[in-house]
Design a protein around this motif. Sequence first.
Motif, PDB file in Angstrom:
ATOM      1  N   GLU A   1       3.043  -6.586   4.802  1.00 20.56           N
ATOM      2  CA  GLU A   1       4.316  -7.256   4.555  1.00 20.56           C
ATOM      3  C   GLU A   1       5.340  -6.322   3.938  1.00 20.56           C
ATOM      4  O   GLU A   1       6.390  -6.046   4.101  1.00 20.56           O
ATOM      5  CB  GLU A   1       4.206  -8.829   4.258  1.00 20.56           C
ATOM      6  N   ALA A   2       4.766  -5.807   2.662  1.00 23.17           N
ATOM      7  CA  ALA A   2       5.336  -4.983   1.895  1.00 23.17           C
ATOM      8  C   ALA A   2       5.887  -3.694   2.363  1.00 23.17           C
ATOM      9  O   ALA A   2       6.851  -3.067   2.159  1.00 23.17           O
ATOM     10  CB  ALA A   2       4.723  -4.749   0.433  1.00 23.17           C
ATOM     11  N   ARG A   3       4.865  -3.134   3.255  1.00 17.81           N
ATOM     12  CA  ARG A   3       5.085  -1.693   3.892  1.00 17.81           C
ATOM     13  C   ARG A   3       6.276  -2.183   4.784  1.00 17.81           C
ATOM     14  O   ARG A   3       7.307  -1.297   4.818  1.00 17.81           O
ATOM     15  CB  ARG A   3       3.944  -1.341   4.846  1.00 17.81           C
ATOM     16  N   GLU A   4       6.204  -3.102   5.730  1.00 11.38           N
ATOM     17  CA  GLU A   4       7.235  -3.427   6.451  1.00 11.38           C
ATOM     18  C   GLU A   4       8.911  -3.628   5.902  1.00 11.38           C
ATOM     19  O   GLU A   4       9.805  -3.162   6.522  1.00 11.38           O
ATOM     20  CB  GLU A   4       6.985  -4.656   7.540  1.00 11.38           C
ATOM     21  N   LYS A   5       8.861  -4.280   4.841  1.00 13.77           N
ATOM     22  CA  LYS A   5      10.138  -4.581   4.019  1.00 13.77           C
ATOM     23  C   LYS A   5      10.558  -3.201   3.257  1.00 13.77           C
ATOM     24  O   LYS A   5      11.808  -2.987   3.500  1.00 13.77           O
ATOM     25  CB  LYS A   5       9.789  -5.617   2.930  1.00 13.77           C
ATOM     26  N   ASP A   6       9.732  -2.159   3.287  1.00 12.46           N
ATOM     27  CA  ASP A   6      10.094  -1.070   2.776  1.00 12.46           C
ATOM     28  C   ASP A   6      10.400  -0.127   3.935  1.00 12.46           C
ATOM     29  O   ASP A   6      10.542   1.316   3.530  1.00 12.46           O
ATOM     30  CB  ASP A   6       9.004  -0.306   1.725  1.00 12.46           C
ATOM     31  N   GLY A   7      10.412  -0.263   5.214  1.00 15.20           N
ATOM     32  CA  GLY A   7      11.071   0.544   6.068  1.00 15.20           C
ATOM     33  C   GLY A   7       9.886   1.309   6.863  1.00 15.20           C
ATOM     34  O   GLY A   7      10.024   2.107   7.749  1.00 15.20           O
ATOM     35  N   TRP A   8       8.738   0.861   6.434  1.00 13.19           N
ATOM     36  CA  TRP A   8       7.640   1.616   7.235  1.00 13.19           C
ATOM     37  C   TRP A   8       7.366   0.865   8.848  1.00 13.19           C
ATOM     38  O   TRP A   8       7.630  -0.456   9.030  1.00 13.19           O
ATOM     39  CB  TRP A   8       6.157   1.544   6.410  1.00 13.19           C
ATOM     40  N   VAL A   9       7.126   1.607   9.830  1.00 11.44           N
ATOM     41  CA  VAL A   9       6.963   1.211  11.184  1.00 11.44           C
ATOM     42  C   VAL A   9       5.639   1.913  11.863  1.00 11.44           C
ATOM     43  O   VAL A   9       5.077   2.865  11.236  1.00 11.44           O
ATOM     44  CB  VAL A   9       8.174   1.573  12.020  1.00 11.44           C
TER      45      VAL A   9
ATOM     46  N   TYR B   1       1.010   3.204   9.769  1.00 10.17           N
ATOM     47  CA  TYR B   1       2.393   3.202   9.562  1.00 10.17           C
ATOM     48  C   TYR B   1       2.847   4.414   9.361  1.00 10.17           C
ATOM     49  O   TYR B   1       2.078   5.321   8.464  1.00 10.17           O
ATOM     50  CB  TYR B   1       2.761   2.331   8.161  1.00 10.17           C
ATOM     51  N   VAL B   2       4.012   4.836   9.576  1.00  3.66           N
ATOM     52  CA  VAL B   2       4.925   5.930   9.377  1.00  3.66           C
ATOM     53  C   VAL B   2       6.453   5.717   8.808  1.00  3.66           C
ATOM     54  O   VAL B   2       6.672   4.429   9.219  1.00  3.66           O
ATOM     55  CB  VAL B   2       4.841   6.877  10.381  1.00  3.66           C
ATOM     56  N   LYS B   3       6.983   6.519   8.184  1.00  6.49           N
ATOM     57  CA  LYS B   3       8.198   6.170   7.832  1.00  6.49           C
ATOM     58  C   LYS B   3       9.088   7.757   7.964  1.00  6.49           C
ATOM     59  O   LYS B   3       8.521   8.750   7.472  1.00  6.49           O
ATOM     60  CB  LYS B   3       8.310   5.952   6.341  1.00  6.49           C
ATOM     61  N   LYS B   4      10.267   7.555   8.370  1.00  3.34           N
ATOM     62  CA  LYS B   4      11.339   8.626   8.845  1.00  3.34           C
ATOM     63  C   LYS B   4      12.317   8.598   7.623  1.00  3.34           C
ATOM     64  O   LYS B   4      12.890   7.564   7.631  1.00  3.34           O
ATOM     65  CB  LYS B   4      11.811   8.573  10.212  1.00  3.34           C
TER      66      LYS B   4
END
Length: 244
Positions: A233-241, A123-126
């Motif tokens: 699931e927590a990552r994806e809800k927090d904007g991680w892709v 996962y990464v986040k911008k």
Amino acid sequence: FHKIYDHCGDAETLEYYTEDYISHDRFIGKQLLVQKEKYGQAQIRVKSITGVKSNAISYKSSNTSVAAVSSTGFVTPKKVGTATITVTSKANKKVQAKYKVTVKKNDMVLAVGFDMYDNIKYYVKKHEDGTIENSTLPVSTEFFSADKKVAASSDSADAITSNNKIIMTSSNKNVLRVTEDDRLEVIGKGSAVITLKTADGRWSYSWKVTVSDKQTSFAEYSTGFRTGRGIDEAREKDGWVTKL
């Protein structure tokens, strides 16, 4: 080592401190048996003996109050200290070998429970300012020592001690990097070998972790209550892709 108090049960049968997770019990049990083999006993064997008529030998301890030795070379620790075991040819008493035995206080870490990731999802986040953040995952640990169940938890201030501080390293920092606060930072896809060891060097464990598009999963042991799916699931809800 035969019975590490009530929470660990009988080391010979690998029945350990909880009834809920059998695989966890066996994983802790395997570690205890390895430590028993390495530190809890000593068997002196003669690899070869030449120049004498007979291979018969005798064993003698210089300090039986510290370490006794049987007629077959099995050493039994008695108290803290040092002793020298002398192995002598019965055919020629001038043919000898000496073996130094050190008996230490059994205050060592016998086993460690920890979050052993098998696969970690990339996962990464911008952020709004354009900066990129890599995801990180904690590696919670719990210690099983000779004198009490949990020597220290990684979540408490008591964990940073000279005896049971866990040192974590990664074989491939382009895949997984260890942060200053002992988390695993996910840098890229691939595989890395993660090694945990105590500061005194008497306990260590290594295993392979793969970073991919697959769901996060654990291998034999995990200390936390969240599943790999729950983490993702927590990552994806927090904007991680997985891709920018």
